[in-house]
Write an enzyme that holds these catalytic residues in place. Structure first.
Site, PDB file in Angstrom:
ATOM      1  N   ASN A  74      30.819  45.690  45.302  1.00 37.76           N
ATOM      2  CA  ASN A  74      31.562  44.653  44.566  1.00 37.76           C
ATOM      3  C   ASN A  74      31.104  43.255  45.000  1.00 37.76           C
ATOM      4  OD1 ASN A  74      33.507  43.773  42.654  1.00 37.76           O
ATOM      5  ND2 ASN A  74      35.015  43.439  44.281  1.00 37.76           N
ATOM      6  N   SER A  75      29.841  43.146  45.418  1.00 33.92           N
ATOM      7  CA  SER A  75      29.331  41.809  45.763  1.00 33.92           C
ATOM      8  C   SER A  75      29.253  40.963  44.484  1.00 33.92           C
ATOM      9  CB  SER A  75      27.984  41.906  46.458  1.00 33.92           C
ATOM     10  OG  SER A  75      27.097  42.722  45.728  1.00 33.92           O
ATOM     11  N   ARG A  76      29.335  39.659  44.638  1.00 35.19           N
ATOM     12  CA  ARG A  76      29.553  38.795  43.478  1.00 35.19           C
ATOM     13  C   ARG A  76      28.678  37.550  43.506  1.00 35.19           C
ATOM     14  NH1 ARG A  76      33.852  40.285  39.671  1.00 35.19           N
ATOM     15  NH2 ARG A  76      34.704  42.189  40.550  1.00 35.19           N
ATOM     16  N   SER A 135      37.487  46.050  34.821  1.00 38.80           N
ATOM     17  CA  SER A 135      36.611  45.395  35.785  1.00 38.80           C
ATOM     18  C   SER A 135      35.374  46.242  36.058  1.00 38.80           C
ATOM     19  CB  SER A 135      37.355  45.197  37.103  1.00 38.80           C
ATOM     20  OG  SER A 135      38.574  44.548  36.851  1.00 38.80           O
ATOM     21  N   ARG A 153      39.949  43.188  44.809  1.00 37.50           N
ATOM     22  CA  ARG A 153      41.361  42.914  44.538  1.00 37.50           C
ATOM     23  C   ARG A 153      42.226  43.999  45.163  1.00 37.50           C
ATOM     24  NH1 ARG A 153      42.433  44.061  40.004  1.00 37.50           N
ATOM     25  NH2 ARG A 153      40.393  44.504  39.098  1.00 37.50           N
ATOM     26  N   THR A 198      30.236  41.016  31.760  1.00 40.21           N
ATOM     27  CA  THR A 198      29.303  39.905  31.931  1.00 40.21           C
ATOM     28  C   THR A 198      27.978  40.218  31.246  1.00 40.21           C
ATOM     29  OG1 THR A 198      30.386  39.412  34.022  1.00 40.21           O
ATOM     30  CG2 THR A 198      28.249  38.376  33.657  1.00 40.21           C
ATOM     31  N   ASN A 199      27.499  41.446  31.423  1.00 42.59           N
ATOM     32  CA  ASN A 199      26.238  41.827  30.769  1.00 42.59           C
ATOM     33  C   ASN A 199      26.350  41.765  29.256  1.00 42.59           C
ATOM     34  OD1 ASN A 199      24.936  42.329  33.189  1.00 42.59           O
ATOM     35  ND2 ASN A 199      25.557  44.478  33.244  1.00 42.59           N
ATOM     36  N   LYS A 209      42.705  35.458  37.975  1.00 46.30           N
ATOM     37  CA  LYS A 209      43.554  36.592  37.584  1.00 46.30           C
ATOM     38  C   LYS A 209      45.040  36.212  37.641  1.00 46.30           C
ATOM     39  CE  LYS A 209      39.988  39.278  37.230  1.00 46.30           C
ATOM     40  NZ  LYS A 209      39.520  39.661  35.893  1.00 46.30           N
ATOM     41  N   GLY A 255      20.826  45.229  26.624  1.00 43.93           N
ATOM     42  CA  GLY A 255      20.424  44.565  25.381  1.00 43.93           C
ATOM     43  C   GLY A 255      20.496  45.483  24.167  1.00 43.93           C
ATOM     44  N   TYR A 263      39.454  37.009  48.998  1.00 40.15           N
ATOM     45  CA  TYR A 263      38.659  37.590  47.904  1.00 40.15           C
ATOM     46  C   TYR A 263      38.990  36.908  46.569  1.00 40.15           C
ATOM     47  CZ  TYR A 263      36.916  40.540  44.275  1.00 40.15           C
ATOM     48  OH  TYR A 263      36.270  40.961  43.149  1.00 40.15           O
ATOM     49  N   HIS A 270      42.154  40.097  29.151  1.00 37.92           N
ATOM     50  CA  HIS A 270      41.017  40.351  30.045  1.00 37.92           C
ATOM     51  C   HIS A 270      39.803  40.683  29.176  1.00 37.92           C
ATOM     52  CE1 HIS A 270      39.420  42.900  33.672  1.00 37.92           C
ATOM     53  NE2 HIS A 270      38.986  41.662  33.735  1.00 37.92           N
ATOM     54  N   ASP A 278      35.162  36.934  31.015  1.00 38.91           N
ATOM     55  CA  ASP A 278      36.235  37.674  31.701  1.00 38.91           C
ATOM     56  C   ASP A 278      37.631  37.489  31.103  1.00 38.91           C
ATOM     57  OD1 ASP A 278      36.927  39.460  33.847  1.00 38.91           O
ATOM     58  OD2 ASP A 278      37.801  37.765  34.925  1.00 38.91           O
ATOM     59  N   CYS A 331      32.808  46.978  34.234  1.00 36.83           N
ATOM     60  CA  CYS A 331      32.316  47.836  33.144  1.00 36.83           C
ATOM     61  C   CYS A 331      31.320  47.085  32.274  1.00 36.83           C
ATOM     62  CB  CYS A 331      33.467  48.325  32.278  1.00 36.83           C
ATOM     63  SG  CYS A 331      34.412  49.636  33.056  1.00 36.83           S
ATOM     64  N   GLY A 332      30.779  45.980  32.773  1.00 39.18           N
ATOM     65  CA  GLY A 332      29.684  45.329  32.064  1.00 39.18           C
ATOM     66  C   GLY A 332      30.096  44.218  31.113  1.00 39.18           C
TER      67      GLY A 332
END
Ligand code: OXD
Ligand code: MN
Length: 598
Positions: free
Chosen positions: A382-384, A262, A83, A267-268, A220, A509, A211, A240, A291, A264-265
């Site tokens: 920053n690959s996605r 962004s 971004r 998704t995990n 966004k 986890g 992007y 967010h 997100d 900082c985990g």
């Protein structure tokens, strides 16, 4: 563009199309002058056709279809990998509406600046018209957008991230309430790159970038920047945040929203798999979103409810593996678009952290041969991956529920190697808003610019608040008055390091151990000690069984130093000064109360 071209067969709007949209599309086509106009219908057959075309045009590379069915790789321009916050604008009549944390352009001046860039920019190209819905179909909060773009990559990603196609016409009916999203790749030149938002016109103009965060305008731009303005006007919130469900062994479900900057985990955390002990006991975690959330107060219960406006994940891949996030790995094992990862000789993909041992050879994200001795990263940091949420084995059954889910806890978290403990709870909503407002995090590769510097990122929304931060914070404080029972607010930090620079907490986890305390607090079950910064678990409240963390390390993780907190308060001054004279009084009172507690 001449009407005769627009009237050829392919460009005829579908019968179901809304007349307001058709008129706007005609106007845009006159400005953009495309060779062809394609109205996207969102069907599987259309997707198949577009993928084949993207492969033929070299926009996508087909991956090994045995290993990764339906998966493709896209390599972006190397100047277009994150971004561009410095090129992102809020365009309003007065600067005060955008406030001190946004780049501002006066509305008319912005249109005048950008129109010449769009003028004729689609000559020789196809203009796609993408109708889409943000939010579960039929939700009172769902919003319709229409994106015009010349990027087939954008079309294919929007097909994953949004409910795209005919559903949007049904949701819109004959209303004029849709977000007008105009996008062109232009010549992908950062010198001519603008991501401009016109909240008063429900309009977004994005030029010069492909992007995700700059070009998938439902994400966004609409679901955060434009929606945050609508939320403030209409009494709801666009944030967010991830949104997850936790089911206890007794079958009680608690929903938790979490705001993290962004990369900082989120998704995990949203896809967390409980450690064996917890799984054996019967704990289950499910994902509603990773997100963005839209939240409103349900009048009947007086509680905050939330939906995830998206229908897919646009997640960071480096560091993701079968160990760290098996659900994400499963989600991206089919029907996924990878962006800027490395390509293996057998048509599989790789990124740093995917396997312990790097591959012997690969093609890196720029398309060049790579080996472990190249001294560069094979995948961009920053690959996605873009994957449908339906691929997530832990998708929450309510992810498509138009009525959303009740939110019991809100967690704020940043990436902080020092000072900030693993977990603590705010004394109350107002204190929690203060914690969120002063959230600090070390910068990451998700945005261009220096990395690893602590910046204040209020509610992890700094780049996404579509209006004046003063009014945003007031909105947060006022939301309390609408609720009879409000979520408990927590602060976490998975990233604290010891003096040798090693992470003190294993994360992933194992965060379940912290989450369990959070859930128990929400359900009125767990004890907490009062400290200067908030309620904290006693060491024995965080279960360490099976971890190689000593009690002493846990004490380090949870330690709060008065001197460090004082330094933290001073480093918040920059944000406070930006808001000078406009700081909501609750912020001043909360800071004073904190100082008196030290
Ligand atoms: C994202 C971001 O892509 O926050 O989600 O940058
Ligand atoms: Mn994000």
């Amino acid at each position: 563009m001449s009407n005769s071209t627009l009237q050829n067969e392919i460009s005829t709007p579908p019968k179901i199309a809304n007349a307001n949209v058709t008129a706007w599309v005609q106007n845009c086509a006159s400005l953009l002058n495309p060779d062809r106009v394609v109205w996207i219908d969102g069907t599987a057959a259309e997707r198949k056709r577009l993928i084949a075309q993207a492969v033929e045009e070299g926009v996508l590379i087909q991956l090994n279809q045995q290993k990764l069915p339906g998966c493709y790789l896209h390599r972006s321009n190397s100047n277009d990998v994150a971004r561009s916050e410095h090129l992102t604008f809020i365009c309003t009549p007065s600067e005060d509406m955008a406030g001190p944390t946004n780049n501002w352009l006066e509305t008319k001046a912005a249109y005048a600046k950008l129109r010449p860039l769009f003028d004729g920019c689609m000559k020789g190209r196809t203009m796609y018209v993408i109708p889409f819905v943000m939010g579960p179909i039929g939700s009172p909060l769902a919003k319709v957008g229409v994106e015009i773009t010349d990027s087939i990559y954008v079309v294919l990603n929007m097909g994953i991230m949004t409910r795209m196609g005919e559903v949007a016409w049904k949701q819109l009916g004959d209303s004029d309430e849709f977000t007008r999203c105009l996008h062109s790749l232009g010549d992908v030149n950062p010198e001519r790159r603008y991501i401009a938002h016109f909240p008063l016109d429900n309009t977004i103009w994005s030029f010069g970038s492909g992007y995700g965060g700059n070009a998938l305008l439902g994400k966004k731009c609409l679901a955060l920047r434009i929606a945050s303005v609508l939320g403030q006007q209409q009494g709801w919130m666009a944030e967010h945040m991830l949104l997850m469900g936790a089911t206890s062994p007794e079958g009680k479900k608690t929903y938790i929203a979490g705001a993290f900057p962004s990369s900082c985990g989120k998704t995990n955390f949203a896809m967390l798999i409980p450690p064996k002990k917890y799984a054996d006991e019967g704990w289950k975690i499910t994902t509603v979103g990773d997100d963005i959330v839209w939240m409103w107060v349900d009048e009947a219960s007086g509680r905050l409810r939330a939906i995830n406006p998206e229908s897919g994940y646009f997640g960071v891949v480096p560091g993701t593996s079968d160990e760290t996030n098996p659900n994400a790995m499963a989600a991206m094992s089919r029907d996924t678009i990878y962006t800027n990862v490395a390509l293996l000789p057998d048509g599989d993909v790789w990124w740093e952290g995917r396997t312990k041992e790097p591959p012997k050879e690969a093609i890196d994200w720029t398309g060049k041969p790579w080996t472990p001795s190249s001294g560069t990263k094979a995948a961009h940091p920053n690959s996605r991956f873009t994957a449908p949420m339906e691929n997530n084995p832990a998708l929450d059954p309510a992810a498509n529920d138009p009525n959303g889910v009740p939110v019991s806890a809100i967690i704020f978290g940043g990436r902080r190697s020092k000072t900030i403990p693993l977990v603590f709870q705010a004394f109350n909503w107002v204190h929690g808003v203060y914690l969120g407002a002063t959230l600090g995090s070390e910068t990451t590769a998700a945005a261009t610019g220096a990395q690893g510097i602590v910046r204040r990122d209020p509610m992890a929304m700094l780049p996404f608040i579509g209006y004046n931060i003063r009014d945003y914070l007031v909105h947060w404080f006022r939301m309390r008055k609408k609720m009879s029972d409000c979520p408990r607010i927590f602060h976490v930090n998975w990233f604290r390091k010891d003096d040798q620079g090693k992470f003190l907490w294993p994360g992933f986890g194992e965060n379940m151990r912290v989450l369990k305390w959070i859930i128990d607090r929400c359900q009125g079950r767990a004890y907490a000690s009062e400290t200067s910064i908030g309620w904290m678990p006693r060491p024995k409240e965080i279960d360490l069984e099976g971890l190689s963390i000593t009690d002493d390390q846990l004490r380090q993780l949870q330690s709060v130093s008065n001197d460090e907190v004082k330094a933290e308060i001073l480093s918040q001054e920059e944000l406070f000064l930006k808001l000078a004279g406009d700081l909501p009084k609750e912020m001043i009172f909360q800071r004073e109360l904190l100082v008196t507690r030290l």
